[in-house]
Design a protein around this motif. Structure first.
Motif, PDB file in Angstrom:
ATOM      1  N   ILE A 113       0.820  -1.219   0.000  1.00 52.75           N
ATOM      2  CA  ILE A 113       0.000   0.000   0.000  1.00 52.75           C
ATOM      3  C   ILE A 113       0.850   1.265   0.000  1.00 52.75           C
ATOM      4  O   ILE A 113       1.884   1.334   0.675  1.00 52.75           O
ATOM      5  N   TYR A 114       0.389   2.261  -0.753  1.00 56.20           N
ATOM      6  CA  TYR A 114       0.932   3.626  -0.660  1.00 56.20           C
ATOM      7  C   TYR A 114      -0.240   4.545  -0.339  1.00 56.20           C
ATOM      8  O   TYR A 114      -1.277   4.477  -1.007  1.00 56.20           O
ATOM      9  N   VAL A 115      -0.082   5.349   0.693  1.00 55.08           N
ATOM     10  CA  VAL A 115      -1.153   6.245   1.120  1.00 55.08           C
ATOM     11  C   VAL A 115      -0.713   7.694   0.953  1.00 55.08           C
ATOM     12  O   VAL A 115       0.386   8.062   1.371  1.00 55.08           O
ATOM     13  N   ASP A 116      -1.561   8.500   0.321  1.00 54.64           N
ATOM     14  CA  ASP A 116      -1.318   9.941   0.222  1.00 54.64           C
ATOM     15  C   ASP A 116      -2.629  10.639   0.577  1.00 54.64           C
ATOM     16  O   ASP A 116      -3.539  10.696  -0.238  1.00 54.64           O
ATOM     17  N   VAL A 121      -3.015   3.647  -3.035  1.00 55.37           N
ATOM     18  CA  VAL A 121      -2.667   2.736  -4.127  1.00 55.37           C
ATOM     19  C   VAL A 121      -2.378   1.401  -3.458  1.00 55.37           C
ATOM     20  O   VAL A 121      -1.574   1.336  -2.519  1.00 55.37           O
ATOM     21  N   ALA A 122      -3.059   0.346  -3.893  1.00 54.92           N
ATOM     22  CA  ALA A 122      -2.865  -0.973  -3.276  1.00 54.92           C
ATOM     23  C   ALA A 122      -2.523  -1.968  -4.388  1.00 54.92           C
ATOM     24  O   ALA A 122      -3.313  -2.156  -5.308  1.00 54.92           O
ATOM     25  N   VAL A 123      -1.347  -2.567  -4.307  1.00 57.00           N
ATOM     26  CA  VAL A 123      -0.901  -3.476  -5.364  1.00 57.00           C
ATOM     27  C   VAL A 123      -0.847  -4.902  -4.822  1.00 57.00           C
ATOM     28  O   VAL A 123      -0.211  -5.168  -3.794  1.00 57.00           O
ATOM     29  N   LEU A 131       6.960  -9.936  -3.631  1.00 59.56           N
ATOM     30  CA  LEU A 131       8.066  -9.028  -3.947  1.00 59.56           C
ATOM     31  C   LEU A 131       7.764  -8.210  -5.213  1.00 59.56           C
ATOM     32  O   LEU A 131       8.123  -7.034  -5.301  1.00 59.56           O
ATOM     33  N   ALA A 132       7.053  -8.817  -6.187  1.00 62.28           N
ATOM     34  CA  ALA A 132       6.633  -8.071  -7.379  1.00 62.28           C
ATOM     35  C   ALA A 132       5.642  -6.974  -6.986  1.00 62.28           C
ATOM     36  O   ALA A 132       5.679  -5.867  -7.542  1.00 62.28           O
ATOM     37  N   SER A 133       4.758  -7.247  -6.036  1.00 61.79           N
ATOM     38  CA  SER A 133       3.794  -6.235  -5.572  1.00 61.79           C
ATOM     39  C   SER A 133       4.520  -5.047  -4.948  1.00 61.79           C
ATOM     40  O   SER A 133       4.207  -3.890  -5.220  1.00 61.79           O
ATOM     41  N   VAL A 134       5.500  -5.359  -4.101  1.00 59.53           N
ATOM     42  CA  VAL A 134       6.243  -4.291  -3.420  1.00 59.53           C
ATOM     43  C   VAL A 134       7.010  -3.452  -4.448  1.00 59.53           C
ATOM     44  O   VAL A 134       7.022  -2.214  -4.389  1.00 59.53           O
ATOM     45  N   LYS A 135       7.601  -4.115  -5.448  1.00 55.31           N
ATOM     46  CA  LYS A 135       8.385  -3.419  -6.472  1.00 55.31           C
ATOM     47  C   LYS A 135       7.498  -2.464  -7.282  1.00 55.31           C
ATOM     48  O   LYS A 135       7.851  -1.303  -7.500  1.00 55.31           O
ATOM     49  N   LEU A 136       6.322  -2.937  -7.689  1.00 48.69           N
ATOM     50  CA  LEU A 136       5.415  -2.094  -8.475  1.00 48.69           C
ATOM     51  C   LEU A 136       4.889  -0.941  -7.624  1.00 48.69           C
ATOM     52  O   LEU A 136       4.814   0.211  -8.076  1.00 48.69           O
TER      53      LEU A 136
END
Ligand SMILES: C[C@@]1(CC(=O)O)C2=NC(=C\c3[nH]c(c(CCC(=O)O)c3CC(=O)O)Cc3[nH]c(c(CC(=O)O)c3CCC(=O)O)/C=C3\N/C(=C\2)[C@@H](CCC(=O)O)[C@]3(C)CC(=O)O)/[C@H]1CCC(=O)O
Ligand SMILES: NC(=O)c1ccc[n+]([C@@H]2O[C@H](COP(=O)([O-])OP(=O)(O)OC[C@H]3O[C@@H](n4cnc5c(N)ncnc54)[C@H](O)[C@@H]3O)[C@@H](O)[C@H]2O)c1
Length: 147
Positions: A113-116, A121-123, A131-136
């Protein structure tokens, strides 16, 4: 695909975490962005967890009655068979479970997750390649901060 990305209100009920080790700590740190109410149950709970504001902890082994009254349950003990057993009990009570060592018996998995402010944004990779989720997520975070 097996997992639906949805946004769930969680600030109206405590989250139950069975197990009080490294994975439990990691989950609480991430969840703290969304709620401030947790119950942690385990015989050995990390001091870092006990210090977190909003954590109510009980130092004992898991018993099925511990599940009553909770909706979201994170199962994070270091015992695979026990985790499976807790998941079975919790599902029978209608709880939604995340099993740290077994996405295939989880009702939900956690995205990167990225929160602003109120935007998120949740991948996710449908539980297949964290690890692909974290990278994206990190690429999107960088792009969003530059644009
Ligand atoms: C995104 C994030 C969110 C969160 O945890 O809330 C998350 N894992 C994170 C980190 C992370 N997890 C692991 C490492 C070490 C990797 C390494 O070094 O090799 C790191 C990296 C680190 O810690 O930095 C290991 C790992 N993870 C899982 C397994 C079991 C398995 O795959 O079977 C194993 C192997 C255990 C072992 O074998 O020991 C399983 C899951 N991890 C998921 C989510 C779900 C799938 C999401 C998706 O659909 O993509 C799922 C299925 C279940 C779940 O937990 O919901 C969070 C990043 C938070 C952030 O950066 O913001
Ligand atoms: N999903 C992920 O991202 C991820 C990442 C790394 C590891 N894991 C898996 O998660 C599991 C936990 O890893 P960890 O590093 O937190 O382990 P840990 O050893 O740090 O913690 C284990 C916890 O389980 C508790 N426990 C043991 N028996 C119990 C019982 N009967 N009732 C209640 N609690 C009990 C212990 O007291 C301890 O608090 C492992 O199976 C590991 O493979 C998942």
């Amino acid at each position: 695909m097996e997992f639906l990305p949805i946004s769930i209100r969680i600030n109206n009920q405590p989250i139950l975490i069975i197990g009080g080790g490294n994975v439990a700590l990691h989950k609480i740190v991430l969840l703290k962005r969304f709620t401030n109410s947790f119950r942690v149950i385990a015989p050995d709970i990390l001091p870092e967890i006990k210090q977190i504001q909003g954590v109510e902890y009980v130092e004992k082994v898991y018993e099925p009655d511990d599940l009553k009254g909770f909706r979201l349950v994170y199962i994070t003990t270091d015992k695979t068979d026990l985790n499976q057993q807790i998941a079975d009990h919790a599902k029978a009570l209608g709880c939604l479970v995340n099993v740290a060592d077994n996405p295939s018996c989880s009702d939900f998995v956690s995205p990167a997750i990225y929160v602003d402010r109120h935007m998120t944004v949740a991948v996710g990779s449908d539980g297949k390649d964290v690890l692909a989720s974290v990278k994206l997520r990190d690429k999107l975070k960088l792009w969003l901060s530059e644009n």
